[in-house]
Scaffold this motif. Structure first.
Motif, PDB file in Angstrom:
ATOM      1  N   GLU A 195       9.162  40.429   9.823  1.00 10.66           N
ATOM      2  CA  GLU A 195       7.991  39.618   9.513  1.00 10.66           C
ATOM      3  C   GLU A 195       6.984  39.780  10.643  1.00 10.66           C
ATOM      4  O   GLU A 195       7.353  40.157  11.753  1.00 10.66           O
ATOM      5  CB  GLU A 195       8.377  38.154   9.311  1.00 10.66           C
ATOM      6  CG  GLU A 195       9.176  37.561  10.443  1.00 10.66           C
ATOM      7  CD  GLU A 195       9.773  36.213  10.088  1.00 10.66           C
ATOM      8  OE1 GLU A 195       9.499  35.257  10.840  1.00 10.66           O
ATOM      9  OE2 GLU A 195      10.508  36.117   9.096  1.00 10.66           O
ATOM     10  N   PRO A 196       5.717  39.498  10.367  1.00 12.05           N
ATOM     11  CA  PRO A 196       4.710  39.620  11.424  1.00 12.05           C
ATOM     12  C   PRO A 196       5.018  38.692  12.594  1.00 12.05           C
ATOM     13  O   PRO A 196       5.531  37.586  12.414  1.00 12.05           O
ATOM     14  CB  PRO A 196       3.407  39.204  10.735  1.00 12.05           C
ATOM     15  CG  PRO A 196       3.662  39.383   9.277  1.00 12.05           C
ATOM     16  CD  PRO A 196       5.134  39.139   9.080  1.00 12.05           C
ATOM     17  N   ASP A 197       4.721  39.155  13.791  1.00 11.79           N
ATOM     18  CA  ASP A 197       4.934  38.385  15.014  1.00 11.79           C
ATOM     19  C   ASP A 197       3.771  37.413  15.184  1.00 11.79           C
ATOM     20  O   ASP A 197       2.658  37.818  15.496  1.00 11.79           O
ATOM     21  CB  ASP A 197       5.028  39.339  16.210  1.00 11.79           C
ATOM     22  CG  ASP A 197       5.347  38.624  17.506  1.00 11.79           C
ATOM     23  OD1 ASP A 197       5.755  37.454  17.466  1.00 11.79           O
ATOM     24  OD2 ASP A 197       5.200  39.271  18.568  1.00 11.79           O
ATOM     25  N   VAL A 198       4.033  36.148  14.942  1.00 10.68           N
ATOM     26  CA  VAL A 198       2.998  35.122  15.087  1.00 10.68           C
ATOM     27  C   VAL A 198       3.429  34.120  16.149  1.00 10.68           C
ATOM     28  O   VAL A 198       4.603  33.794  16.272  1.00 10.68           O
ATOM     29  CB  VAL A 198       2.706  34.386  13.756  1.00 10.68           C
ATOM     30  CG1 VAL A 198       2.109  35.326  12.744  1.00 10.68           C
ATOM     31  CG2 VAL A 198       3.950  33.742  13.199  1.00 10.68           C
ATOM     32  N   ALA A 199       2.468  33.648  16.910  1.00  7.78           N
ATOM     33  CA  ALA A 199       2.759  32.651  17.943  1.00  7.78           C
ATOM     34  C   ALA A 199       3.270  31.375  17.285  1.00  7.78           C
ATOM     35  O   ALA A 199       2.799  30.987  16.214  1.00  7.78           O
ATOM     36  CB  ALA A 199       1.504  32.353  18.743  1.00  7.78           C
TER      37      ALA A 199
ATOM     38  N   GLY B 265       4.208  44.772  16.492  1.00 12.48           N
ATOM     39  CA  GLY B 265       3.706  43.452  16.107  1.00 12.48           C
ATOM     40  C   GLY B 265       4.584  42.794  15.049  1.00 12.48           C
ATOM     41  O   GLY B 265       4.092  42.043  14.214  1.00 12.48           O
ATOM     42  N   GLN B 266       5.886  43.078  15.097  1.00 12.37           N
ATOM     43  CA  GLN B 266       6.830  42.554  14.119  1.00 12.37           C
ATOM     44  C   GLN B 266       8.002  41.884  14.832  1.00 12.37           C
ATOM     45  O   GLN B 266       8.314  42.203  15.978  1.00 12.37           O
ATOM     46  CB  GLN B 266       7.391  43.688  13.247  1.00 12.37           C
ATOM     47  CG  GLN B 266       6.364  44.384  12.380  1.00 12.37           C
ATOM     48  CD  GLN B 266       6.009  43.563  11.156  1.00 12.37           C
ATOM     49  OE1 GLN B 266       6.872  43.045  10.462  1.00 12.37           O
ATOM     50  NE2 GLN B 266       4.711  43.431  10.903  1.00 12.37           N
TER      51      GLN B 266
ATOM     52  N   THR C 289       7.368  44.752  20.331  1.00 10.68           N
ATOM     53  CA  THR C 289       6.037  44.539  20.886  1.00 10.68           C
ATOM     54  C   THR C 289       5.005  45.544  20.397  1.00 10.68           C
ATOM     55  O   THR C 289       3.844  45.184  20.203  1.00 10.68           O
ATOM     56  CB  THR C 289       6.090  44.559  22.418  1.00 10.68           C
ATOM     57  OG1 THR C 289       6.664  45.791  22.856  1.00 10.68           O
ATOM     58  CG2 THR C 289       6.927  43.401  22.943  1.00 10.68           C
TER      59      THR C 289
ATOM     60  N   GLY D  46       6.242  30.888  16.027  1.00 15.25           N
ATOM     61  CA  GLY D  46       7.259  31.106  15.003  1.00 15.25           C
ATOM     62  C   GLY D  46       8.581  30.482  15.425  1.00 15.25           C
ATOM     63  O   GLY D  46       8.755  30.072  16.573  1.00 15.25           O
TER      64      GLY D  46
ATOM     65  N   ARG E  26      11.898  40.966  18.830  1.00 19.68           N
ATOM     66  CA  ARG E  26      10.446  41.134  18.808  1.00 19.68           C
ATOM     67  C   ARG E  26      10.132  42.559  19.230  1.00 19.68           C
ATOM     68  O   ARG E  26      10.526  42.996  20.310  1.00 19.68           O
ATOM     69  CB  ARG E  26       9.799  40.135  19.755  1.00 19.68           C
ATOM     70  CG  ARG E  26       8.313  40.187  19.745  1.00 19.68           C
ATOM     71  CD  ARG E  26       7.752  39.033  20.586  1.00 19.68           C
ATOM     72  NE  ARG E  26       6.375  39.281  20.831  1.00 19.68           N
ATOM     73  CZ  ARG E  26       5.872  39.649  22.006  1.00 19.68           C
ATOM     74  NH1 ARG E  26       6.655  39.756  23.051  1.00 19.68           N
ATOM     75  NH2 ARG E  26       4.597  39.880  22.133  1.00 19.68           N
TER      76      ARG E  26
END
Length: 112
Positions: free
Chosen positions: A57-61, A39-40, A36, A63, A34
């Motif tokens: 890939e985008p950092d999504v909660a 945001g990836q 920070t 995942g 991750r």
């Protein structure tokens, strides 16, 4: 701030060197890093002494969780590969986080 392409390349270098060591033989684990500040999340797999399939890939909660999870800034990742930052002090100071199961942590500790 390092670019995403620099980070993927740096992660290939860092994890590839780790995976190629004899103590890592037989290791087959999913991996994520991750980033920070970007945001990836870069995901891939550590298997047969190599890193395979790295993709960002985008950092999504919420995942998927990898077996081995690293968290750091893009600049710290690049600094690790260039030798300007040592893993142990960066981890001890909180600049780099590593999460994994106890068995994986013990195995990785011997590699770092």
């Amino acid at each position: 701030m390092a670019t995403l392409e620099q980070c993927v390349s740096a992660l290939e270098d860092v994890m590839g060197t780790l995976a190629a060591q004899p103590a890592a033989s037989g290791l087959d684990r999913s991996l994520s890093c991750r980033l920070t500040d970007l945001g990836q999340v870069v995901r891939g797999r550590l298997v047969t002494g190599r890193v395979h399939g790295l993709r960002a890939e985008p950092d999504v909660a919420g995942g998927p969780k990898a077996d081995i999870r690293l968290t750091m800034t893009s600049d710290d990742l690049v600094a690790l590969t260039e030798g300007r930052l040592a893993f142990a002090p960066a981890w001890a100071s909180g600049r780099v986080r590593m999460e994994a199961g106890l068995r994986d942590l013990l195995r990785l500790r011997s590699l770092l």
